[in-house]
Design a protein around this motif. Structure first.
Motif, PDB file in Angstrom:
ATOM      1  N   UNK A 160       0.823  -1.221   0.000  1.00 48.44           N
ATOM      2  CA  UNK A 160       0.000   0.000   0.000  1.00 48.44           C
ATOM      3  C   UNK A 160       0.853   1.266   0.000  1.00 48.44           C
ATOM      4  N   UNK A 161       2.128   1.115  -0.260  1.00 49.89           N
ATOM      5  CA  UNK A 161       3.002   2.289  -0.303  1.00 49.89           C
ATOM      6  C   UNK A 161       2.501   3.276  -1.360  1.00 49.89           C
ATOM      7  N   UNK A 162       2.431   4.549  -0.996  1.00 46.79           N
ATOM      8  CA  UNK A 162       1.957   5.576  -1.917  1.00 46.79           C
ATOM      9  C   UNK A 162       0.447   5.731  -1.921  1.00 46.79           C
ATOM     10  N   UNK A 163      -0.239   5.002  -1.022  1.00 50.50           N
ATOM     11  CA  UNK A 163      -1.707   5.058  -0.962  1.00 50.50           C
ATOM     12  C   UNK A 163      -2.166   5.315   0.479  1.00 50.50           C
ATOM     13  N   UNK A 164      -3.369   5.804   0.601  1.00 54.40           N
ATOM     14  CA  UNK A 164      -4.019   5.857   1.909  1.00 54.40           C
ATOM     15  C   UNK A 164      -4.626   4.494   2.194  1.00 54.40           C
ATOM     16  N   UNK A 165      -4.375   3.952   3.393  1.00 58.85           N
ATOM     17  CA  UNK A 165      -4.959   2.672   3.772  1.00 58.85           C
ATOM     18  C   UNK A 165      -5.354   2.706   5.247  1.00 58.85           C
ATOM     19  N   UNK A 166      -6.499   2.119   5.527  1.00 61.15           N
ATOM     20  CA  UNK A 166      -6.921   1.965   6.917  1.00 61.15           C
ATOM     21  C   UNK A 166      -6.774   0.509   7.318  1.00 61.15           C
ATOM     22  N   UNK A 181      -3.188   5.224   7.530  1.00 64.69           N
ATOM     23  CA  UNK A 181      -1.795   5.459   7.142  1.00 64.69           C
ATOM     24  C   UNK A 181      -1.779   6.236   5.832  1.00 64.69           C
ATOM     25  N   UNK A 182      -0.967   7.277   5.776  1.00 60.07           N
ATOM     26  CA  UNK A 182      -0.937   8.115   4.572  1.00 60.07           C
ATOM     27  C   UNK A 182       0.020   7.525   3.523  1.00 60.07           C
ATOM     28  N   UNK A 183       0.096   8.127   2.343  1.00 60.44           N
ATOM     29  CA  UNK A 183       0.949   7.570   1.273  1.00 60.44           C
ATOM     30  C   UNK A 183       2.435   7.490   1.634  1.00 60.44           C
ATOM     31  N   UNK A 184       2.870   8.268   2.630  1.00 62.56           N
ATOM     32  CA  UNK A 184       4.270   8.215   3.067  1.00 62.56           C
ATOM     33  C   UNK A 184       4.500   7.151   4.136  1.00 62.56           C
ATOM     34  N   UNK A 185       3.441   6.417   4.490  1.00 63.51           N
ATOM     35  CA  UNK A 185       3.571   5.365   5.493  1.00 63.51           C
ATOM     36  C   UNK A 185       3.475   5.857   6.920  1.00 63.51           C
TER      37      UNK A 185
END
Length: 374
Positions: free
Chosen positions: A257-263, A346-350
């Motif tokens: 999920x790097x570079x993406x928003x993930x819950x 988690x934001x795109x920067x991790x």
């Protein structure tokens, strides 16, 4: 010249009184007015896990009493007078004086001889004020429910925001009290009254600020240890990397999920509050997935069939993984999961940008994140 001698005499007397104080114990003396049939009162001591009775004494006919107790460190004590509990903070050398009136339904009291005890009294006024406000909200809601003869969703929607606003106002009052009394042990007890899930970031910051204080108090040190363990997975920190087995048997990496928003959504089929929140999570996912919102569900189930059935029943169409070990799985331990539902956004920067937000708070966060003005 006589005036100078008088001043010197007063200073000398004050020094003599101070030097004669028993530094190996504190005393708690006082008067219980209108004691009626009350004969015994009790002194209780708090530690990191419980409150225990440590002494008792008989009231005189005039309601007078005295306790003497050794306190190796400043700590929270409680005076039990009938069914009422009064808080105080004491350390060796304190000579505390206490007065209350049993005819006073408001349970007000006077306390001197301990600045921290006066501060904990100030905090209790804040706590009681907001506690009374929410008691009235609950009583009004219950009265209207009884009049209807059933629980009502519309009533709940009307009263829950009032209840939650009072809790939020209480938290802000506590944070102000703590900021105004940073070096007081009373601030510690006030701070630990906050919801750890909602106010973790503030609790971690506070724990950092008192690391060099109250080193001899085990309750404070236990709290600091807990918060320092939570710090690496608190808001503003990089989310720890992990790999979990997907429901299809294939590994899922957080790095996917790097570079993406993930819950990260920690839940379980057997968790009632999780299942109640799932319709809201589905709603928010459907509203924001096209804008870049992803979810990775991590189940604390132990049986794959129950896990799969819950996914299907609740229409959870995102990716799912599990260690199938309840709270003992490596992912759960890595993220210090002690209760569910729990989530991490988690934001795109991790970086962890939000934790444990549900209901309307989740929708508000996603709106602010994905509907920013261009």
């Amino acid at each position: 010249m006589k005036n100078r001698l008088s001043i010197c005499s007063i200073i000398a007397l004050a020094f003599l009184v101070a030097s004669c104080k028993d530094k190996s114990a504190f005393t708690l003396s006082g008067t219980i007015k209108n004691q009626s049939s009350l004969k015994m009162i009790y002194l209780l001591e708090a530690d990191s896990s419980q409150v225990s009775v440590i002494d008792s004494t008989t009231l005189s006919d005039g309601g007078k009493f005295q306790f003497k107790h050794s306190a190796p460190y400043a700590n929270l004590y409680k005076l039990r007078v009938g069914s009422t509990i009064f808080d105080l903070i004491a350390k060796n050398g304190d000579a505390i004086d206490f007065t209350t009136d049993l005819n006073d339904n408001g349970h007000t009291y006077e306390i001197t001889g301990s600045e921290d005890s006066e501060k904990i009294q100030e905090f209790n006024k804040i706590s009681n004020f907001y506690g009374d406000k929410n008691s009235k909200v609950v009583q009004e809601y219950q009265a209207k429910s009884q009049a209807l003869g059933k629980e009502s969703d519309s009533l709940m929607k009307a009263y829950m925001p009032m209840f939650e606003k009072n809790l939020a106002d209480y938290a802000q009052a506590v944070l102000k009290f703590v900021n105004d009394n940073k070096t007081s042990l009373a601030a510690f007890y006030a701070m630990t009254s906050l919801d750890e899930l909602k106010y973790e970031q503030q609790l971690v910051t506070y724990a950092d600020s008192i690391k060099d204080n109250f080193k001899d108090n085990p309750g404070v040190q236990h709290f600091i240890h807990q918060m320092m363990a939570a710090k690496p997975i608190s808001v503003g920190h990089k989310a720890p990397e992990f790999t979990v087995e997907g429901i299809d048997g294939k590994p899922i990496n957080l790095a996917d999920y790097k570079g993406k928003y993930v819950m990260l959504d920690f839940w379980a089929s057997w968790c009632g509050p999780c299942r109640q929140e799932n319709p809201n999570v589905v709603k928010q996912y459907n509203a924001f997935k096209a804008k870049g919102f992803n979810i990775l569900g991590i189940s604390l189930d132990v049986e794959k069939n129950a896990w799969q059935q819950a996914i299907t029943a609740d229409k959870l169409t995102w990716a799912h993984g599990s260690d199938l070990k309840r709270f003992d799985g490596p992912t759960e331990r890595l993220y210090h999961i002690e209760a569910i539902p729990s989530n991490f956004i988690i934001d795109p920067q991790g970086v962890i940008v939000a934790k444990n937000i549900t209901g309307a708070a989740l929708e508000d966060f996603l709106n602010k994140t994905f509907n920013k003005p261009q």
